[in-house]
Design an enzyme around this catalytic site. Structure first.
Site, PDB file in Angstrom:
ATOM      1  N   SER A   1     -18.428 -42.062  -0.397  1.00  0.00           N
ATOM      2  CA  SER A   1     -18.356 -43.201   0.857  1.00  0.00           C
ATOM      3  C   SER A   1     -18.230 -42.421   2.226  1.00  0.00           C
ATOM      4  O   SER A   1     -18.419 -43.152   3.152  1.00  0.00           O
ATOM      5  CB  SER A   1     -17.211 -44.008   0.595  1.00  0.00           C
ATOM      6  OG  SER A   1     -16.100 -43.441   0.366  1.00  0.00           O
TER       7      SER A   1
ATOM      8  N   ASP B   1      -9.869 -48.853   7.087  1.00  0.00           N
ATOM      9  CA  ASP B   1      -9.419 -49.699   5.711  1.00  0.00           C
ATOM     10  C   ASP B   1      -8.359 -48.626   4.898  1.00  0.00           C
ATOM     11  O   ASP B   1      -7.968 -47.419   5.802  1.00  0.00           O
ATOM     12  CB  ASP B   1     -10.287 -49.763   4.720  1.00  0.00           C
ATOM     13  CG  ASP B   1     -11.444 -48.901   4.174  1.00  0.00           C
ATOM     14  OD1 ASP B   1     -10.777 -47.588   4.228  1.00  0.00           O
ATOM     15  OD2 ASP B   1     -12.483 -49.053   3.909  1.00  0.00           O
TER      16      ASP B   1
ATOM     17  N   HIS C   1     -10.711 -44.866   4.175  1.00  0.00           N
ATOM     18  CA  HIS C   1     -11.517 -44.406   5.296  1.00  0.00           C
ATOM     19  C   HIS C   1     -11.052 -44.529   6.585  1.00  0.00           C
ATOM     20  O   HIS C   1     -10.613 -45.466   7.170  1.00  0.00           O
ATOM     21  CB  HIS C   1     -13.009 -45.340   5.344  1.00  0.00           C
ATOM     22  CG  HIS C   1     -13.409 -45.357   3.748  1.00  0.00           C
ATOM     23  ND1 HIS C   1     -13.313 -46.227   2.968  1.00  0.00           N
ATOM     24  CD2 HIS C   1     -14.286 -44.155   3.448  1.00  0.00           C
ATOM     25  CE1 HIS C   1     -13.867 -45.986   1.632  1.00  0.00           C
ATOM     26  NE2 HIS C   1     -14.381 -44.691   1.958  1.00  0.00           N
TER      27      HIS C   1
END
Ligand SMILES: *[C@@H]1O[C@H](CO)[C@@H](O)[C@H](O)[C@H]1NC(C)=O
Ligand SMILES: *[C@@H]1O[C@H](CO)[C@@H](O)[C@H](O)[C@H]1NC(C)=O
Ligand SMILES: *[C@@H]1O[C@H](CO)[C@@H](O)[C@H](O)[C@H]1NC(C)=O
Length: 359
Positions: free
Chosen positions: A42, A334, A337
């Site tokens: 990610s 978040d 991240h």
């Protein structure tokens, strides 16, 4: 210091432009490298998981992308740009390489690279498979397919030149700990941290060798971030202290030291391979420990409201998509991240290693 390094890169961009203009073939600015090709999780996924029906981790909903072009949730796990977006801009690209699974990954768009990354992917294929992400093995298969498609668009000789000059980025590994090892008793019984990090770094080594064999000559690999400073880790493993978890940071350091040694060995083995560690550990640790020193207000909280369900503890909650007033004052968007503002800081601190790769 970082800005003077950026100036150096800009000078290289400028000279590339001059050469092109003098050549007279086209008056358009040329990036320093022809293409950027990314693999991993990610941290570099730009939307591949949107095309995987079963993928557990997706960022295709608000508030992801709220600060991105057209306020669009592209699949990037941040409010805005991720580190490789910023790097691509620094290199002179005017657009980002498309997610390989998207319809955009076709025709001339393939000339500037492709992105094979998938959120929740990992070094260890088992970890990725647990979350229906694209395993690193499968990413490499897609890359081989991309090579044929590129040859069809550009011709074999030009395709080979593009692939040899392209910048390759490998950024993964957090999930091997956070989404597997730390809550998988059978795995942690089988391997202690030394053995597990040996396993992961060994997989990286095999992957880098295979990329080299397939024509890659400029590879940047990210270090493991400070696992213990991610808000999700502090919540899950921090014993309510609200501070970075030293044990997890030590695991990241163990991995990083082995990655260092492996990178050195790979460079000895392949004299014409440029291989550099893009160190994300150090800048993120600095931000997590003293956010105010770098213009951030908060390094413990998350800008978006995260969920509580099994996987949502890491991600923004799609049903209560509330965010902080100003994402730029948060290190983390978040619970795992960084915000775009933190990504800018991380990108600047990896510029030195980047210059080594592209010059
Ligand atoms: C534990 O890890 C193994 C190997 O990665 C995996 O196959 C298994 O599904 C995991 N189990 C759990 C409960 O996460
Ligand atoms: C990796 O090596 C570089 C220099 O080669 C050094 O600056 C860095 O501290 C090393 N990192 C680790 C984790 O050993
Ligand atoms: C947002 O936060 C950043 C960093 O703290 C600050 O520089 C900026 O002025 C803030 N913007 C607004 C609109 O408050």
């Amino acid at each position: 210091m970082a800005s003077s390094q950026l100036v150096v890169v800009c000078l290289f961009v400028a000279s590339a432009v001059t050469v092109t203009m003098n050549g007279g073939a086209q008056a358009q600015a040329q990036p320093i490298v022809p293409a950027v090709i990314s693999f991993g999780d990610s941290t570099v996924d730009v939307g591949n998981n949107n095309y995987l029906p079963g993928a557990v981790f997706k960022a295709d909903y608000a508030p992801y992308g709220q600060g991105f072009a057209r306020h669009k949730a592209t699949g990037r796990f941040s409010d805005g740009k991720i580190v490789t977006d910023i790097t691509a801009e620094t290199l002179g690209f005017e657009s980002y390489a498309p997610p390989y699974l998207s319809p955009q990954a076709s025709g001339k768009n393939l000339l500037t690279g492709a992105n094979f990354a998938s959120a929740a992917s990992s070094y260890y294929d088992d970890t990725a498979a647990m979350y229906d992400a694209i395993t690193l093995t499968q990413q490499l298969k897609y890359y081989k397919e991309y090579q044929s498609k590129l040859a069809a668009v550009a011709g074999r000789a030009r395709a080979r030149a593009i692939l040899g000059d392209a910048l390759y980025v490998v950024s993964t590994g957090t999930g091997d700990f956070l989404q597997n090892y730390y809550h998988n008793a059978s795995l942690s019984h089988r391997y202690d941290v030394e053995q597990y990090t040996d396993l992961l770094v060994g997989i990286f080594s095999g992957f880098a060798n295979e990329l080299y064999r397939l024509g890659a000559r400029r590879i940047g690999v990210t270090s493991m971030p400070p696992l213990g400073c991610l808000p999700a880790s502090i919540r899950l493993y921090g014993d309510g202290k609200g501070a970075c978890v030293p044990r997890l940071n030590r695991d990241a350091e163990t991995f990083n030291a082995k990655l260092n040694a492996t990178v050195k060995a790979l460079k000895r083995r392949h004299a014409d391979l440029k291989l550099a560690i893009l160190d994300i550990y150090t800048p993120l640790r600095k931000l997590a420990q003293d956010p105010a020193a770098y213009g951030f207000a908060d390094a413990r909280g998350t800008c978006c409201r995260t969920g509580t369900a099994k996987t949502r503890v890491y991600l923004c909650n799609p049903t209560t998509a509330g965010t902080c007033r100003n994402a730029s004052s948060y290190v983390f968007f978040d619970a795992v991240h960084p915000s775009e503002a933190a990504n800018v800081f991380i990108a600047e601190s990896t510029v030195d290693a980047g210059i080594e790769l592209v010059t």
